[in-house]
Write a protein that holds these residues in place. Structure first.
Motif, PDB file in Angstrom:
ATOM      1  N   ALA A  79      -4.887   1.478   3.434  1.00 60.95           N
ATOM      2  CA  ALA A  79      -3.661   2.238   3.203  1.00 60.95           C
ATOM      3  C   ALA A  79      -2.438   1.364   3.433  1.00 60.95           C
ATOM      4  N   ALA A  80      -2.493   0.437   4.398  1.00 54.81           N
ATOM      5  CA  ALA A  80      -1.367  -0.459   4.646  1.00 54.81           C
ATOM      6  C   ALA A  80      -1.127  -1.387   3.461  1.00 54.81           C
ATOM      7  N   ASP A  81      -2.207  -1.779   2.758  1.00 51.47           N
ATOM      8  CA  ASP A  81      -2.050  -2.625   1.577  1.00 51.47           C
ATOM      9  C   ASP A  81      -1.258  -1.913   0.483  1.00 51.47           C
ATOM     10  N   LEU A  82      -1.389  -0.582   0.445  1.00 49.44           N
ATOM     11  CA  LEU A  82      -0.861   0.195  -0.677  1.00 49.44           C
ATOM     12  C   LEU A  82       0.342   1.039  -0.278  1.00 49.44           C
ATOM     13  N   LEU A  83       0.976   0.705   0.837  1.00 51.72           N
ATOM     14  CA  LEU A  83       2.038   1.557   1.360  1.00 51.72           C
ATOM     15  C   LEU A  83       3.292   1.504   0.506  1.00 51.72           C
ATOM     16  N   HIS A  84       3.687   0.308   0.051  1.00 52.24           N
ATOM     17  CA  HIS A  84       4.955   0.147  -0.663  1.00 52.24           C
ATOM     18  C   HIS A  84       4.724  -0.375  -2.077  1.00 52.24           C
ATOM     19  N   GLU A  85       5.703  -0.101  -2.955  1.00 51.00           N
ATOM     20  CA  GLU A  85       5.641  -0.646  -4.306  1.00 51.00           C
ATOM     21  C   GLU A  85       5.723  -2.171  -4.251  1.00 51.00           C
ATOM     22  N   GLY A  86       4.926  -2.798  -5.061  1.00 50.84           N
ATOM     23  CA  GLY A  86       4.886  -4.253  -5.110  1.00 50.84           C
ATOM     24  C   GLY A  86       3.638  -4.688  -5.836  1.00 50.84           C
ATOM     25  N   THR A  87       3.455  -5.978  -5.951  1.00 48.93           N
ATOM     26  CA  THR A  87       2.293  -6.529  -6.647  1.00 48.93           C
ATOM     27  C   THR A  87       1.512  -7.407  -5.690  1.00 48.93           C
ATOM     28  N   GLY A  88       0.240  -7.073  -5.509  1.00 45.83           N
ATOM     29  CA  GLY A  88      -0.633  -7.862  -4.664  1.00 45.83           C
ATOM     30  C   GLY A  88      -1.420  -8.872  -5.464  1.00 45.83           C
ATOM     31  N   VAL A  89      -1.799  -9.964  -4.792  1.00 48.89           N
ATOM     32  CA  VAL A  89      -2.615 -11.003  -5.413  1.00 48.89           C
ATOM     33  C   VAL A  89      -4.038 -10.872  -4.890  1.00 48.89           C
ATOM     34  N   VAL A  90      -4.975 -10.696  -5.811  1.00 46.21           N
ATOM     35  CA  VAL A  90      -6.387 -10.572  -5.471  1.00 46.21           C
ATOM     36  C   VAL A  90      -7.097 -11.862  -5.866  1.00 46.21           C
TER      37      VAL A  90
END
Length: 755
Positions: A79-90
């Motif tokens: 849930a912390a990964d997805l808390l705010h708008e933004g783009t994650g690098v996988v």
């Protein structure tokens, strides 16, 4: 599906496969996006070369990972990964021995939208761009950067995380790069660059982790080499390169793990080429290759750097290919310009619904651009002297919606890169402008859209105003937007003005801006209409282009025309007006008009400088009284329409005679009477106040009449006049009729001779 076997052939093994973990490759993430504030999410990573103990990383930190096969792994985002708008690098990491970190895949955390919009912003380089571009985080600060070929070198633009970039950092390349590919070629976790010169040389520049690079020795590649792709083809934990030339061959270069490569081995010869793609198309855990041709060719890999056969699928030629699972069946599909072929998971494909841009594309990117969880397709191409990006929103079943077009500048757009440059969770695009401009065009995704994206105005005279051009502003996002300001910037901002009804736009709503062009100087005039709303670091720009001309001028030979008394129902003689072109520009006339009761004829069409034309104006009163009107000239001169006041007076009373000569008459004798008819030709009655004889010898003449005090419309009466000379010699007088007609008094000259 129409397919044929090109032939099965075996290559000598380029290097025996080592018993080590390969470098993993990610093709896509499912789902590709999620809304913020989610309670955690299980994602599926589709690719190849995943080790049994591979680990999925989120922004470089490991997450709980489940291995399904060498092609599929799963991980749980918190849930912390997805808390705010933004783009994650996988990324996916395979452990030692060998192993390494995969390519970077982007995952969007954003609210979904029904559509997409991109606003273009140009960023200048040190030299002219030649087309090659790549994106990635080259200084490990968590912000997307851009590298682009700039003349004989490479410019590195470090992102600031808000859509802007720092000053370009110059990196010396061993030759002028025509192709740039970003990957980790020495396994140190830092992005490197592979470059080709478009002729016959290639090289690797190792990243130093701060946005600078160190060049490794160059090596020979395919003749006219213009395309590269990287992957661990022989599963030894070291990235390899595949190079394709337009007139030569497809070659494999096995990597040594330090940025150098073994001598290239020819896979096959091609008469055409384009951007290639790697993936495991038959589920055997080995990387396969798809190459554009007259359609595309599929090469199934043996896992040792060789490929054992190729299958050709005949379709339109596409200069770029990409691969992803577009219909969510777990199998990689092929996307080219004009076609989609759906994979069966066994290395074969069947034809699906195409995504066709209006012109030959250069590059293709596949991503979820609107955040709805379905993969979309973006292509760039050159059409009608404009570089343009087309986005096809995916339906999740391998089909796509109609194209959305986003126009850039007037130069050819080449390399296309994908990143989130302002970290808002909305994926952006970047492309270079071929050789004629020192800039890259960054297309930032914004929920505010303007249509059209540029306004062009017709030639407008200095000091004049154009007809307003309408611009529609739309909120294509999922939340209300408040328009904070609409202003003009740029070189000739003062030449433009606007009115609008834009305040707060609910999701899906539109408003209108009307822009007027009023140039103050001659020549091409350029500006930008900038629309701002809270949260957008840069305004949404709409380019404005107009051309201002020095207006032609004409002069008229008269300032007004005043016609003499004219009988109702008749037409006067013409009064001339000469029109002269007193400017250095050609004057063209669209029309010449006159008010009611006035007429005109002319020979005015085009007037060269110094030339003249003639307008003849006439007066045809319909009733008695003063009539006013206007002669109007409509043309391309500055003060068009030119106008000339017209005045005339109509009279209704008409005498049958204007003079009587009684000749010789003995003194003190009376002549026979002479009859004069007085006619009212108008519709209204005329009041007659007096009929008398005046002049030099009024007593020598006498009159009687039937006129009375009123003469009705279209009626006549008679006046009888006699001559009785009182002396010898010439005698004269005047019959005068005083009435309510504008021509009053009407007169008849009387004369005779006494004998």
């Amino acid at each position: 599906m129409k397919a044929k076997m090109l032939g099965m052939f075996l290559l000598v093994s380029l290097r025996a496969a080592a018993q080590t973990n390969p470098v993993p490759l990610i093709n896509q993430i499912t789902p590709p996006s999620v809304s913020p504030h989610s309670d955690g999410l299980d994602i599926t990573v589709l690719g190849a070369n995943f080790a049994p103990n591979a680990v999925v990383n989120w922004n470089g930190s490991p997450r709980v990972t489940f291995i399904s096969s060498s092609d599929v792994v799963h991980a749980t985002l918190t849930a912390a990964d997805l808390l705010h708008e933004g783009t994650g690098v996988v990324t996916v990491t395979n452990p030692l021995p060998g192993g390494g970190i995969s390519n970077q895949a982007l995952f969007s955390v954003r609210r979904p939208g029904s559509s997409v919009n991109f606003a273009r912003f140009d960023h200048h380089l040190q030299k002219q761009a030649v087309g090659a571009v790549a994106t990635g985080d080259f200084n490990a600060d968590g912000k997307a950067d851009v590298v682009v070929a700039s003349g004989n070198n490479i410019d590195v633009l470090l992102g600031q995380g808000n859509g802007n970039f720092g000053n370009p950092i110059l990196t010396i390349a061993p030759f002028a790069p025509a192709v740039i590919l970003a990957a980790d070629f020495n396994g140190d976790g830092v992005l490197d660059l592979a470059v080709e010169d478009g002729l016959s040389k290639a090289a690797v520049l190792l990243g130093n982790g701060d946005g600078t690079f160190t060049s490794k020795p160059s090596f020979n590649s395919s003749t006219k080499s213009e395309w590269m792709v990287a992957g661990d083809l022989n599963r030894d934990g070291k990235l390899d390169l595949v190079s394709l030339g337009t007139i030569d061959s497809l070659q494999v270069f096995l990597g040594n793990g330090d940025g150098t490569f073994q001598a290239g081995q020819v896979l096959t010869s091609f008469s055409a080429g384009g951007n290639m793609a790697l993936g495991d198309f038959n589920g055997d855990g080995k990387l396969d290759l798809v190459v554009p041709d007259a359609g595309f060719n599929v090469f199934l890999g043996n896992g040792d750097g060789t490929f054992n056969f190729a299958v050709s699928y005949i379709d339109e030629y596409s200069e770029s290919l990409s691969t992803a699972d577009l219909n969510d069946d777990g199998n990689l599909d092929i996307v080219g310009d004009g076609y989609v072929w759906l994979g069966h998971g066994d290395g074969t494909f069947s034809q699906g619904q195409g995504v066709s841009s209006p012109s030959m594309n250069n590059y293709i990117d596949i991503a979820d651009f609107n955040g709805d969880g379905q993969l979309d397709v973006a292509v760039n191409f050159y059409l009608n002297n404009l570089n343009t990006i087309a986005v096809f929103l995916g339906n999740g079943d391998g089909t796509h919606q109609s194209q959305l077009l986003f126009t850039g500048g007037t130069f050819i757009g080449l390399g296309l890169g994908l990143a989130d440059f302002n970290n808002d969770g909305r994926l952006d695009l970047v492309e270079t402008l071929k050789e004629t401009n020192d800039a890259i065009a960054v297309f930032l995704q914004t929920p505010l859209a303007a249509s059209p994206q540029s306004l062009g105005f017709p030639d407008t005279a200095v000091g004049q105003s154009s007809t307003p051009e309408a611009l529609t502003v739309a909120n294509v996002g999922d939340a209300p937007l408040t328009i904070a300001g609409i202003t003009f910037t740029g070189r000739n901002a003062s030449d433009f003005s606007q009115t609008n009804d834009c305040t707060t736009l609910p999701a899906g709503a539109t408003c209108t801006v009307e822009v007027t062009f009023a140039p103050v100087s001659a020549g091409g005039r350029l500006a930008s209409l900038d629309i701002r709303y809270p949260g957008l670091g840069n305004p949404l720009p709409v380019s404005l282009v107009g051309n201002a001309i020095i207006p032609p001028m004409v002069s008229l030979s008269a300032t007004s025309l005043n016609f003499p008394l004219q009988q109702v129902g008749s037409t006067s003689g013409p009064m001339p007006v000469t029109v002269t072109n007193v400017s250095s520009e050609t004057v063209s006339f669209s029309s010449v008009t006159s008010s009611a009761q006035f007429g005109q004829s002319n020979n005015c069409n085009f007037l060269n400088p110094g030339a003249s034309c003639l307008i003849n104006v006439t007066f045809s009163p319909l009733s008695s009284g003063i009539v006013t009107g206007t002669l109007s000239l409509f043309d391309n001169a500055a003060d068009s329409p030119q106008t000339l006041p017209l005045t005339g007076t109509g009279t209704s009373l008409k005498l049958s005679l204007t003079g009587i000569n009684f000749a010789n008459q003995p003194v003190n004798t009376t002549s026979p009477p002479e009859s004069i008819q007085l006619t009212n030709s108008g519709d209204n009655p005329i009041t007659i106040s007096q009929i008398l004889i005046a002049g030099s010898n009024p007593s020598d003449f006498a009159q009687t009449n039937t006129c009375g005090t009123h003469l009705g419309g279209h009626q006549s009466c008679r006046i009888m006049v006699t001559f009785t000379p009182r002396a010898v010699g010439a005698r004269a007088a005047t019959l005068s009729i005083t009435d309510s007609d504008p021509g009053s008094p009407q007169t008849v000259a009387l004369s005779g001779t006494g004998t």
